[in-house]
Design an enzyme around this catalytic site. Structure first.
Site, PDB file in Angstrom:
ATOM      1  N   HIS A 131      45.701  36.999  31.573  1.00 39.69           N
ATOM      2  CA  HIS A 131      44.639  37.698  30.845  1.00 39.69           C
ATOM      3  C   HIS A 131      43.458  37.916  31.783  1.00 39.69           C
ATOM      4  O   HIS A 131      43.020  36.992  32.480  1.00 39.69           O
ATOM      5  CB  HIS A 131      44.174  36.896  29.627  1.00 39.69           C
ATOM      6  CG  HIS A 131      42.976  37.499  28.953  1.00 39.69           C
ATOM      7  ND1 HIS A 131      41.756  36.851  28.875  1.00 39.69           N
ATOM      8  CD2 HIS A 131      42.798  38.710  28.352  1.00 39.69           C
ATOM      9  CE1 HIS A 131      40.882  37.636  28.245  1.00 39.69           C
ATOM     10  NE2 HIS A 131      41.495  38.761  27.926  1.00 39.69           N
ATOM     11  N   SER A 132      42.942  39.139  31.805  1.00 39.96           N
ATOM     12  CA  SER A 132      41.754  39.471  32.584  1.00 39.96           C
ATOM     13  C   SER A 132      41.937  39.050  34.053  1.00 39.96           C
ATOM     14  O   SER A 132      42.919  39.420  34.678  1.00 39.96           O
ATOM     15  CB  SER A 132      40.532  38.820  31.927  1.00 39.96           C
ATOM     16  OG  SER A 132      39.334  39.267  32.527  1.00 39.96           O
ATOM     17  N   MET A 133      41.037  38.240  34.605  1.00 37.19           N
ATOM     18  CA  MET A 133      41.130  37.858  36.015  1.00 37.19           C
ATOM     19  C   MET A 133      42.381  37.011  36.305  1.00 37.19           C
ATOM     20  O   MET A 133      42.818  36.916  37.449  1.00 37.19           O
ATOM     21  CB  MET A 133      39.873  37.101  36.451  1.00 37.19           C
ATOM     22  CG  MET A 133      38.605  37.936  36.436  1.00 37.19           C
ATOM     23  SD  MET A 133      38.665  39.383  37.529  1.00 37.19           S
ATOM     24  CE  MET A 133      38.364  38.618  39.116  1.00 37.19           C
ATOM     25  N   THR A 160      43.388  43.345  32.565  1.00 36.03           N
ATOM     26  CA  THR A 160      43.070  42.903  33.937  1.00 36.03           C
ATOM     27  C   THR A 160      42.484  44.058  34.739  1.00 36.03           C
ATOM     28  O   THR A 160      43.114  45.115  34.826  1.00 36.03           O
ATOM     29  CB  THR A 160      44.341  42.368  34.639  1.00 36.03           C
ATOM     30  OG1 THR A 160      44.798  41.207  33.953  1.00 36.03           O
ATOM     31  CG2 THR A 160      44.059  42.020  36.092  1.00 36.03           C
TER      32      THR A 160
END
Length: 304
Positions: A131-133, A160
């Site tokens: 998730h994301s970074m 991301t």
């Protein structure tokens, strides 16, 4: 009594000493959590990587849905969901921890695979959801000098920012992005990792969809990029956090995971074409039907 709780995986002493702030957990609930207190494990490993200020507990949404699906098929197959606790570090604001996180994840993958030692259908690789970074950290694994690419069989990233940092606040973060993206572009022919990037769409004010598209080259056919509002049976835009628990999206992801299982190895298929076909079916085409490897042509249009 339903026991809801994740089991903390004991890491080698050296590793725990080197990364005192980080931990690895195995998601569990109910009788499944009780059974998995005893090792070795027998399922298919999936590793969840949280993003900026994210919690390892965010794995619960997809872990719970996958468990229900496994129950429906009497545990013929089941997934073991692992999650990394990065101590909710603010990696989008300070990039100095990104390299450390990447190295820790590499060690976690090796630790996870050891938990299946001696099993008849022991996995040789893990699937990763970032998730994301966390998705960027997963892609960064490939840049580590001693990382074996075949340790990951599938990568799904959620919201991301692959293209560039949302806020390039320091040199660490811009250098990290350059290293990762340059590596993926220069080695596109050798990278055979099936990767799916899911964007949140217009509701994600933190990471705009344009940043989530994987650097795709004409000859890199194993990468797919979609926006959640275009995913069949999801149809909704998600904000930056709700992409992790949006039920429709997690259902789609879990259905895809179960369709990716190879009946002979009882693990995720190694066949790249099949992996891409399954992800395309669930995330791009309309999956009102079950996935078929060789679908029959229903209508044959002939000239009048």
């Amino acid at each position: 009594v339903e026991v809801l709780g994740s089991k903390k995986i004991e890491l080698p002493k050296k590793l725990a000493k080197r990364y005192p702030a980080y931990e690895l957990y195995l998601y569990g609930e109910g009788s499944y959590a009780e059974e998995h207190k005893i090792l070795p494990l027998t399922g298919i490993p999936v590793l969840f990587l949280p993003g900026n200020a994210g919690s390892y507990k965010q794995v619960r949404s997809i872990g719970s849905i996958a468990l229900r699906k496994a129950e429906d098929i009497d545990f013929k197959y089941h997934f073991d969901f692992f999650s990394v606790n990065f101590n909710e570090e603010l990696v989008a604001l300070y990039g100095g921890s990104l390299q450390k996180q990447t190295k820790f994840v590499h060690e976690c993958i090796k630790t996870i695979l050891k938990l299946y030692k001696g099993q008849e259908f022991a996995p040789k690789s893990v699937a990763i959801i970032g998730h994301s970074m966390g998705g960027l950290v997963a892609r960064a694994l490939l840049t580590l000098t001693n990382f074996k690419h075949d340790l990951i069989n599938l990568l799904i990233t959620q919201a991301t920012p692959h293209v560039a940092p949302v806020m390039p606040l320091d040199r660490f973060i811009t250098d990290f992005y350059m290293t990762v993206n340059n590596y993926w572009i220069l080695n596109a022919r050798q990278i055979n990792l099936t990767t799916l990037s899911v964007a949140g769409g217009f509701r994600d004010y933190q990471v705009r969809s344009g940043l989530t598209f994987l650097p795709k080259l004409s000859h890199h056919t194993s990468a797919l990029s979609v926006v959640s509002s275009a995913v069949p049976k999801t149809w909704v835009s998600t904000d930056h956090l709700s992409i992790v628990w949006c039920k429709q999206l997690q259902l789609t992801t879990v259905r895809a995971f179960f369709d990716l299982i190879d009946a002979d190895t009882k693990q995720i298929t190694q066949n790249s074409k099949k992996k891409l076909a399954v992800l395309t079916h669930h995330f791009i085409r309309h999956p009102s039907k079950h996935f078929e490897e060789n679908p029959a042509i229903i209508t044959d249009l002939t000239g009048i």
